[in-house]
Design a protein around this motif. Structure first.
Motif, short mmCIF file in Angstrom:
data_model
loop_
_atom_site.label_atom_id
_atom_site.label_comp_id
_atom_site.label_asym_id
_atom_site.label_seq_id
_atom_site.Cartn_x
_atom_site.Cartn_y
_atom_site.Cartn_z
N ASP A 44 7.51 2.88 15.82
CA ASP A 44 8.33 1.70 16.05
C ASP A 44 8.75 1.15 14.70
O ASP A 44 8.03 1.29 13.70
N LEU A 45 9.91 0.53 14.67
CA LEU A 45 10.41 -0.04 13.42
C LEU A 45 9.42 -1.01 12.78
O LEU A 45 9.34 -1.11 11.56
N ALA A 46 8.68 -1.73 13.58
CA ALA A 46 7.72 -2.71 13.05
C ALA A 46 6.59 -2.05 12.28
O ALA A 46 5.96 -2.70 11.43
N ILE A 47 6.33 -0.78 12.52
CA ILE A 47 5.23 -0.08 11.85
C ILE A 47 5.66 0.45 10.48
O ILE A 47 4.83 0.63 9.60
N LEU A 48 6.94 0.70 10.28
CA LEU A 48 7.40 1.27 9.01
C LEU A 48 7.01 0.44 7.79
O LEU A 48 6.50 0.98 6.81
N PRO A 49 7.21 -0.90 7.80
CA PRO A 49 6.77 -1.69 6.64
C PRO A 49 5.27 -1.64 6.42
O PRO A 49 4.80 -1.64 5.28
N LEU A 50 4.52 -1.56 7.50
CA LEU A 50 3.06 -1.46 7.41
C LEU A 50 2.67 -0.16 6.71
O LEU A 50 1.85 -0.16 5.80
N ALA A 52 4.59 1.71 4.77
CA ALA A 52 5.08 1.69 3.39
C ALA A 52 4.15 0.90 2.49
O ALA A 52 3.83 1.33 1.38
N SER A 53 3.67 -0.24 2.98
CA SER A 53 2.76 -1.05 2.16
C SER A 53 1.44 -0.32 1.93
O SER A 53 0.87 -0.39 0.85
N LEU A 62 9.87 6.05 2.21
CA LEU A 62 9.08 6.64 3.27
C LEU A 62 9.92 7.44 4.26
O LEU A 62 9.52 8.51 4.72
N ILE A 63 11.11 6.95 4.57
CA ILE A 63 11.95 7.66 5.52
C ILE A 63 12.89 8.65 4.84
O ILE A 63 13.67 9.34 5.48
N GLY A 64 12.82 8.70 3.49
CA GLY A 64 13.63 9.66 2.76
C GLY A 64 15.07 9.26 2.60
O GLY A 64 15.94 10.11 2.43
#
Length: 67
Positions: A44-50, A52-53, A62-64
């Motif tokens: 989910d989009l909400a997990i990407l910042p987590l 990355a941090s 992270l997503i290239g």
């Protein structure tokens, strides 16, 4: 998102983490992290910042994504 799958595995392995450890950090199952790394699903989009941090990077890296 094939690039994401590759990047996630690279970041995880570079930091010596298991899929289980990443899963616990993101409050998902190990199977979910495995699916992300194999390109079978995406977080989910909400997990990407987590994520990355946790890996000390940006969501773009992270997503290239390159501008």
């Amino acid at each position: 998102m094939v690039q994401f799958a590759r990047q996630l595995r690279n970041y995880r392995q570079a930091q010596g983490l298991t899929q289980e450890e990443v899963a616990r950090f993101c409050y998902v199952t190990k199977a979910t992290v495995s699916k992300w790394e194999n390109g079978l699903s995406t977080p989910d989009l909400a997990i990407l910042p987590l994520l990355a941090s946790r890996f000390g990077t940006t969501v773009d890296a992270l997503i290239g994504y390159e501008a």
